[in-house]
Design a protein around this motif. Sequence first.
Motif, PDB file in Angstrom:
ATOM      1  N   SER A  76       0.831  -1.209   0.000  1.00  0.00           N
ATOM      2  CA  SER A  76       0.000   0.000   0.000  1.00  0.00           C
ATOM      3  C   SER A  76       0.862   1.254   0.000  1.00  0.00           C
ATOM      4  O   SER A  76       0.553   2.235  -0.694  1.00  0.00           O
ATOM      5  CB  SER A  76      -0.936  -0.005   1.211  1.00  0.00           C
ATOM      6  OG  SER A  76      -0.201   0.046   2.424  1.00  0.00           O
ATOM      7  N   VAL A  77       1.960   1.255   0.770  1.00  0.00           N
ATOM      8  CA  VAL A  77       2.867   2.397   0.772  1.00  0.00           C
ATOM      9  C   VAL A  77       3.515   2.565  -0.600  1.00  0.00           C
ATOM     10  O   VAL A  77       3.674   3.685  -1.103  1.00  0.00           O
ATOM     11  CB  VAL A  77       3.939   2.235   1.869  1.00  0.00           C
ATOM     12  CG1 VAL A  77       5.013   3.313   1.745  1.00  0.00           C
ATOM     13  CG2 VAL A  77       3.306   2.293   3.247  1.00  0.00           C
ATOM     14  N   GLY A  78       3.895   1.443  -1.225  1.00  0.00           N
ATOM     15  CA  GLY A  78       4.455   1.511  -2.572  1.00  0.00           C
ATOM     16  C   GLY A  78       3.476   2.109  -3.563  1.00  0.00           C
ATOM     17  O   GLY A  78       3.864   2.887  -4.450  1.00  0.00           O
ATOM     18  N   THR A 111      16.218  12.468   6.929  1.00  0.00           N
ATOM     19  CA  THR A 111      14.788  12.656   7.150  1.00  0.00           C
ATOM     20  C   THR A 111      14.157  11.412   7.754  1.00  0.00           C
ATOM     21  O   THR A 111      13.352  11.493   8.695  1.00  0.00           O
ATOM     22  CB  THR A 111      14.081  13.009   5.831  1.00  0.00           C
ATOM     23  OG1 THR A 111      14.687  14.168   5.260  1.00  0.00           O
ATOM     24  CG2 THR A 111      12.606  13.280   6.055  1.00  0.00           C
ATOM     25  N   ALA A 112      14.522  10.242   7.220  1.00  0.00           N
ATOM     26  CA  ALA A 112      13.968   8.992   7.742  1.00  0.00           C
ATOM     27  C   ALA A 112      14.371   8.780   9.202  1.00  0.00           C
ATOM     28  O   ALA A 112      13.533   8.427  10.045  1.00  0.00           O
ATOM     29  CB  ALA A 112      14.437   7.817   6.882  1.00  0.00           C
ATOM     30  N   MET A 113      15.646   9.013   9.524  1.00  0.00           N
ATOM     31  CA  MET A 113      16.105   8.820  10.898  1.00  0.00           C
ATOM     32  C   MET A 113      15.448   9.826  11.840  1.00  0.00           C
ATOM     33  O   MET A 113      15.083   9.481  12.977  1.00  0.00           O
ATOM     34  CB  MET A 113      17.625   8.952  10.980  1.00  0.00           C
ATOM     35  CG  MET A 113      18.389   7.791  10.379  1.00  0.00           C
ATOM     36  SD  MET A 113      17.886   6.154  10.980  1.00  0.00           S
ATOM     37  CE  MET A 113      17.985   6.353  12.745  1.00  0.00           C
ATOM     38  N   TYR A 114      15.290  11.066  11.404  1.00  0.00           N
ATOM     39  CA  TYR A 114      14.638  12.074  12.242  1.00  0.00           C
ATOM     40  C   TYR A 114      13.200  11.659  12.567  1.00  0.00           C
ATOM     41  O   TYR A 114      12.757  11.753  13.718  1.00  0.00           O
ATOM     42  CB  TYR A 114      14.664  13.418  11.522  1.00  0.00           C
ATOM     43  CG  TYR A 114      13.825  14.496  12.178  1.00  0.00           C
ATOM     44  CD1 TYR A 114      14.112  14.931  13.468  1.00  0.00           C
ATOM     45  CD2 TYR A 114      12.750  15.073  11.502  1.00  0.00           C
ATOM     46  CE1 TYR A 114      13.341  15.924  14.069  1.00  0.00           C
ATOM     47  CE2 TYR A 114      11.984  16.060  12.105  1.00  0.00           C
ATOM     48  CZ  TYR A 114      12.277  16.475  13.371  1.00  0.00           C
ATOM     49  OH  TYR A 114      11.513  17.449  13.969  1.00  0.00           O
ATOM     50  N   GLN A 115      12.486  11.196  11.558  1.00  0.00           N
ATOM     51  CA  GLN A 115      11.098  10.792  11.783  1.00  0.00           C
ATOM     52  C   GLN A 115      11.015   9.554  12.685  1.00  0.00           C
ATOM     53  O   GLN A 115      10.143   9.469  13.557  1.00  0.00           O
ATOM     54  CB  GLN A 115      10.420  10.527  10.440  1.00  0.00           C
ATOM     55  CG  GLN A 115      10.229  11.775   9.606  1.00  0.00           C
ATOM     56  CD  GLN A 115       9.647  11.493   8.240  1.00  0.00           C
ATOM     57  OE1 GLN A 115       9.363  10.347   7.898  1.00  0.00           O
ATOM     58  NE2 GLN A 115       9.468  12.529   7.440  1.00  0.00           N
ATOM     59  N   ILE A 116      11.910   8.597  12.486  1.00  0.00           N
ATOM     60  CA  ILE A 116      11.902   7.398  13.323  1.00  0.00           C
ATOM     61  C   ILE A 116      12.234   7.744  14.768  1.00  0.00           C
ATOM     62  O   ILE A 116      11.551   7.317  15.708  1.00  0.00           O
ATOM     63  CB  ILE A 116      12.884   6.350  12.767  1.00  0.00           C
ATOM     64  CG1 ILE A 116      12.371   5.799  11.432  1.00  0.00           C
ATOM     65  CG2 ILE A 116      13.091   5.205  13.757  1.00  0.00           C
ATOM     66  CD1 ILE A 116      13.378   4.933  10.704  1.00  0.00           C
ATOM     67  N   TRP A 117      13.297   8.535  14.966  1.00  0.00           N
ATOM     68  CA  TRP A 117      13.697   8.896  16.329  1.00  0.00           C
ATOM     69  C   TRP A 117      12.663   9.782  17.015  1.00  0.00           C
ATOM     70  O   TRP A 117      12.568   9.781  18.248  1.00  0.00           O
ATOM     71  CB  TRP A 117      15.061   9.571  16.312  1.00  0.00           C
ATOM     72  CG  TRP A 117      16.190   8.583  16.216  1.00  0.00           C
ATOM     73  CD1 TRP A 117      16.153   7.268  16.568  1.00  0.00           C
ATOM     74  CD2 TRP A 117      17.512   8.834  15.735  1.00  0.00           C
ATOM     75  NE1 TRP A 117      17.365   6.672  16.343  1.00  0.00           N
ATOM     76  CE2 TRP A 117      18.227   7.616  15.834  1.00  0.00           C
ATOM     77  CE3 TRP A 117      18.160   9.949  15.234  1.00  0.00           C
ATOM     78  CZ2 TRP A 117      19.553   7.496  15.455  1.00  0.00           C
ATOM     79  CZ3 TRP A 117      19.488   9.830  14.854  1.00  0.00           C
ATOM     80  CH2 TRP A 117      20.177   8.619  14.961  1.00  0.00           C
ATOM     81  N   ALA A 118      11.893  10.552  16.246  1.00  0.00           N
ATOM     82  CA  ALA A 118      10.839  11.365  16.851  1.00  0.00           C
ATOM     83  C   ALA A 118       9.838  10.494  17.590  1.00  0.00           C
ATOM     84  O   ALA A 118       9.269  10.907  18.613  1.00  0.00           O
ATOM     85  CB  ALA A 118      10.125  12.189  15.774  1.00  0.00           C
ATOM     86  N   TYR A 203       2.987   8.880   9.360  1.00  0.00           N
ATOM     87  CA  TYR A 203       3.264  10.305   9.139  1.00  0.00           C
ATOM     88  C   TYR A 203       3.627  10.561   7.677  1.00  0.00           C
ATOM     89  O   TYR A 203       3.204  11.564   7.092  1.00  0.00           O
ATOM     90  CB  TYR A 203       4.395  10.757  10.060  1.00  0.00           C
ATOM     91  CG  TYR A 203       4.861  12.165   9.795  1.00  0.00           C
ATOM     92  CD1 TYR A 203       4.113  13.260  10.220  1.00  0.00           C
ATOM     93  CD2 TYR A 203       6.055  12.400   9.113  1.00  0.00           C
ATOM     94  CE1 TYR A 203       4.538  14.554   9.969  1.00  0.00           C
ATOM     95  CE2 TYR A 203       6.489  13.694   8.868  1.00  0.00           C
ATOM     96  CZ  TYR A 203       5.725  14.759   9.298  1.00  0.00           C
ATOM     97  OH  TYR A 203       6.152  16.045   9.041  1.00  0.00           O
ATOM     98  N   ASN A 204       4.404   9.667   7.075  1.00  0.00           N
ATOM     99  CA  ASN A 204       4.747   9.819   5.664  1.00  0.00           C
ATOM    100  C   ASN A 204       3.523   9.720   4.774  1.00  0.00           C
ATOM    101  O   ASN A 204       3.368  10.478   3.810  1.00  0.00           O
ATOM    102  CB  ASN A 204       5.770   8.755   5.265  1.00  0.00           C
ATOM    103  CG  ASN A 204       7.190   9.198   5.491  1.00  0.00           C
ATOM    104  OD1 ASN A 204       7.786   9.876   4.664  1.00  0.00           O
ATOM    105  ND2 ASN A 204       7.745   8.831   6.629  1.00  0.00           N
ATOM    106  N   VAL A 205       2.643   8.774   5.078  1.00  0.00           N
ATOM    107  CA  VAL A 205       1.419   8.636   4.288  1.00  0.00           C
ATOM    108  C   VAL A 205       0.559   9.888   4.431  1.00  0.00           C
ATOM    109  O   VAL A 205      -0.010  10.384   3.454  1.00  0.00           O
ATOM    110  CB  VAL A 205       0.639   7.374   4.720  1.00  0.00           C
ATOM    111  CG1 VAL A 205      -0.702   7.293   3.990  1.00  0.00           C
ATOM    112  CG2 VAL A 205       1.456   6.119   4.435  1.00  0.00           C
ATOM    113  N   VAL A 206       0.474  10.442   5.652  1.00  0.00           N
ATOM    114  CA  VAL A 206      -0.266  11.685   5.866  1.00  0.00           C
ATOM    115  C   VAL A 206       0.347  12.823   5.046  1.00  0.00           C
ATOM    116  O   VAL A 206      -0.360  13.654   4.478  1.00  0.00           O
ATOM    117  CB  VAL A 206      -0.286  12.050   7.367  1.00  0.00           C
ATOM    118  CG1 VAL A 206      -0.848  13.463   7.578  1.00  0.00           C
ATOM    119  CG2 VAL A 206      -1.104  11.040   8.147  1.00  0.00           C
TER     120      VAL A 206
END
Length: 311
Positions: A76-78, A111-118, A203-206
């Motif tokens: 679905s993300v793809g 960006t990916a690491m920032y979002q994951i660590w958030a 969050y990415n999907v949003v």
Amino acid sequence: MQVFLKFGVFELKTVAWQKMVPLAAAYVGYIVLCNLNLNLNPVGFYQITKIAVAPAVLAIEAVVYKKRASPAVGASVGLVCLGVGLATVTDPQIASNAAGLAAGFGSVAATAMYQIWAGVKQKELGLGSMQLLHQYVPLAAAMLGTLVVVLEPVGLMTRAPGTIVGFDYTLPAVLVILLSAALGLLVNLSTFLVIGATSSLTYNVVGHVKTVIILSGGVVFFGDAMPPKKMAGIGVAMLGIVWYSHIKLSEARATASARLVTASLEAGGPRKDGAPAAWNQDDSPLSAESIALHKRRAVGAPGDALPRSLP
């Protein structure tokens, strides 16, 4: 954040600043590398790297945190990424130099690491969204301030045009700067709230939903062109978004059901009417296998499919 704290919007909670360094560094990398990416690369390549963040989040969570998404979630993300790519990437040029490639791939990773660590830091340190922002923002501001002095034309020696000191700070310009800062705070706060309540992948999907709304709004309200490629991309993205939402809602219902059964089992004893504490929708008692499956689902054990007769 100090204003929010003064009015009691959140409770002050402090942690060692060393624990905030990874998150602050990831934020600084996200800001700096995304701007470099846009500055050094064609817009088409920049759009591709933005879309690549969601797959990067999936990959990092699977490799580093052993959090593997189901095949349906990945598909679905793809589909969402494919649709957004069709709708937004009009000129898929590739970076023509090593610096551009490094900035592009670096921006995806940061960006990916920032979002994951958030999300990880909120759970790891027991902090709410505002508490975490209050803790890491001063450190991130100090890092960015140091980079500004080193890399930007500050104009400390000569107040030349084009430098920070030499800028003409009129009242309208100052108001725009303050408004931009306030909006930036709201964006950061919404990022932490969404990730804390859901996940970095959601969050990415949003974020892609926002892109679809912007593209559609441009057509409806401002008369932007809607070529077949853009229309197909929006349609594909919406299919992926609906599919992803359905999967996450189904997972949430299954988890809630499992937790209710587990809570019933932990309470122990039969119901007041004499029926077993753990029971199906048709009031038949759960089998030992079903109870075990519910317990494993409640703690997030992968690969456990609940029987169809269970609630």
